[in-house]
Design a protein around this motif. Structure first.
Motif, short mmCIF file in Angstrom:
data_model
loop_
_atom_site.label_atom_id
_atom_site.label_comp_id
_atom_site.label_asym_id
_atom_site.label_seq_id
_atom_site.Cartn_x
_atom_site.Cartn_y
_atom_site.Cartn_z
N VAL A 162 45.74 38.10 36.07
CA VAL A 162 47.12 37.81 35.63
C VAL A 162 47.25 36.39 35.11
CG1 VAL A 162 49.49 37.56 36.43
CG2 VAL A 162 48.14 39.54 37.16
N GLU A 163 46.65 35.42 35.79
CA GLU A 163 46.76 34.03 35.38
C GLU A 163 46.16 33.80 33.99
OE1 GLU A 163 47.35 29.87 35.27
OE2 GLU A 163 48.32 31.49 36.39
N THR A 164 44.96 34.31 33.79
CA THR A 164 44.29 34.10 32.50
C THR A 164 45.04 34.78 31.37
OG1 THR A 164 42.13 33.95 33.61
CG2 THR A 164 42.13 34.38 31.24
N ARG A 165 45.51 36.01 31.61
CA ARG A 165 46.25 36.72 30.56
C ARG A 165 47.54 35.98 30.22
NH1 ARG A 165 45.87 41.36 32.47
NH2 ARG A 165 44.26 42.18 31.07
N SER A 202 53.12 44.08 36.08
CA SER A 202 51.85 44.10 36.83
C SER A 202 50.77 43.16 36.29
CB SER A 202 51.29 45.53 36.85
OG SER A 202 52.23 46.43 37.39
N TYR A 203 50.80 42.81 35.02
CA TYR A 203 49.66 42.11 34.43
C TYR A 203 49.99 40.75 33.82
CZ TYR A 203 47.57 46.71 34.95
OH TYR A 203 47.11 47.90 35.48
N LEU A 204 51.24 40.31 33.96
CA LEU A 204 51.65 39.01 33.43
C LEU A 204 52.60 38.32 34.41
CD1 LEU A 204 52.46 40.01 29.73
CD2 LEU A 204 50.62 38.45 30.43
N GLU A 205 52.58 36.99 34.40
CA GLU A 205 53.62 36.23 35.09
C GLU A 205 54.75 36.05 34.09
OE1 GLU A 205 52.48 32.71 37.20
OE2 GLU A 205 50.49 33.50 37.66
N THR A 206 55.56 37.06 33.97
CA THR A 206 56.55 37.15 32.89
C THR A 206 57.56 36.01 32.93
OG1 THR A 206 56.29 39.55 33.01
CG2 THR A 206 58.13 38.71 31.73
#
Length: 435
Positions: A347-350, A379-383
């Protein structure tokens, strides 16, 4: 006395001789004026008996006569055909061009603790198909393993370096080393020579590389709206398109009520990581503009770090430089089917990838945004870190259940509209952008 008489006698004799000569010349004046010419019966005049005999004998007269000094013929330009007549002079322009043949140069850039070295010819084109070597600071050597004309070196310490292209048969390499600076941190600025890295689909395996999957399809429900909605308030209705939509009649699209379009500029290959221009990008941009439809663009990412995100943003900026962009430039972050090079990012890298892309776009003077599905944002980003940019939500139901903030909504991938064969993505914008 005798000497005086002798002198007088001599003078009288000389005078008599002179007088006789004058009388002779006067008596023969007509003969001298004729110049030795003879007149033929048909009125033609020739200069010597040889010519007269040739004509009387029924033969053609000679075309040329020997002239004083040995000249043969009357073609005074004949010497121009003699390559040895003049001394050969060196043309400095032609000689300079010959000296540039097969001459190479280096284009070197750094984003963060790295160097990308591009070997180009004198026209600025990448030279591929050769096993080039470069030497860094007179120590380590690096090889162009895939022979694409690009050597990437990562994991370097920040600072000044000297890069040398080693000699290779058939080419002229720079005689001096190239001095470069390796950056310590990403500066989120467009890479000027990125155009050399942008490929067309003719250069890659497009079937393998262009494998994005719309995650929102799995989340769709039976309430999905599949027609162009009616805009209310400051909202606008529009579409997003790519090569998958084929040829588009943009006038019909405009007349059908479409108020904006988001056009795919390209993608990063999910296998090799190549930067690829969408084959319909130029056609769609020009078609939409000609029909008076405002546009934005998006790029499907497979970047695995901030450096590659800056490359992707730079590629988009290079592609849109000749067009008027009214809507944001989006990074499209979604799955490539589970096997994409970026599918396994944490998540952090994306999130860092999305931030790097958007910061680079904004530093170039454009508005930036992020595209993703409800599940992807959850689920996959710190929006929350991305909400300073335009959030484009993909959720296929009549009313989104996503709880976060968004400014554009892609509500179907199965829309139908006049001017486009087959399905098309449809959207509502709440950005309040006027034409």
């Amino acid at each position: 006395m005798d000497s005086k008489l002798r002198r007088m006698a001599i003078l009288i004799s000389m005078g008599a001789i002179l007088l006789i000569s004058v009388l002779v010349l006067y008596a023969n004046r007509e003969s001298f004026s004729a110049g030795g010419q003879e007149t033929l019966q048909d009125g033609q005049t020739v200069q010597d008996s040889q010519t007269v005999q040739s004509i009387q004998g029924g033969q053609d007269a000679p075309q040329a006569q020997s002239a004083p000094g040995g000249q043969i013929g009357d073609d005074l330009s004949a010497f121009l055909e003699d390559e040895t007549f003049f001394d050969r002079e060196i043309n400095p322009v032609l000689e300079a061009a010959r000296n540039q043949e097969n001459r190479l140069s280096l284009m070197v850039t750094s984003v963060e603790k790295d160097l990308r070295i591009q070997i180009v010819d004198m026209s600025g084109e990448l030279v591929s198909g050769e096993s080039f070597y470069v030497r860094l600071d007179d120590s380590e050597e690096y090889k162009d393993l895939d022979q694409d004309g690009v050597i990437y070196i990562g994991g370097l310490s920040a600072g000044e370096y000297y890069v040398e292209l080693l000699p290779i048969e058939g080419y002229k390499v720079p005689t001096n080393e190239t001095r470069v600076r390796v950056k310590d941190k990403v500066e989120y600025l467009a890479i000027e020579d990125i155009s050399l890295l942008i490929k067309t689909e003719d250069e890659i395996d497009a079937q393998a590389e262009d494998s994005g999957v719309q995650d929102a399809i799995e989340d769709a429900d039976s309430t999905e709206i599949r027609k162009l909605q009616t805009a209310t308030g400051n909202s606008k209705v529009g579409i997003d398109v790519s090569k998958w939509n084929g040829d588009i009649d943009w006038d019909k699209v405009k007349n059908a009520g479409v108020e904006f379009a988001i056009v795919r500029a390209g993608y990063r290959g999910s296998v090799t990581g190549s930067l690829v221009e969408d084959p319909y990008f130029e056609t769609n941009m020009k078609g939409a503009a000609a029909s008076g439809i405002p546009v934005g663009v998006y790029f499907f990412t497979q970047a695995v770090n901030e450096v590659e995100a800056v490359e992707e943003a730079s590629a988009v900026l290079n592609l849109v430089r000749e067009y008027k962009i009214d809507y944001p430039i989006f990074i499209d972050t979604e799955s490539a089917g589970g096997n994409g090079r970026a599918d396994g990012l944490d998540v952090e890298t994306r999130t860092l990838v999305c931030e790097a892309f958007c910061r680079t776009i904004e530093n170039a003077g454009y508005r930036a945004g992020v595209y993703g599905s409800r599940n992807w944002y959850n689920s996959y980003l710190e929006t929350a870190r991305l909400e300073n940019y335009c959030i484009w939500l993909a959720e296929y139901r009549s009313i989104p259940i996503y709880q976060g903030y968004y400014q554009m909504w892609q509500y179907t991938s199965k829309g139908r509209i006049d001017g486009i064969q087959g399905n098309v993505d449809m959207n509502v914008s709440y950005l309040g952008i006027d034409e």
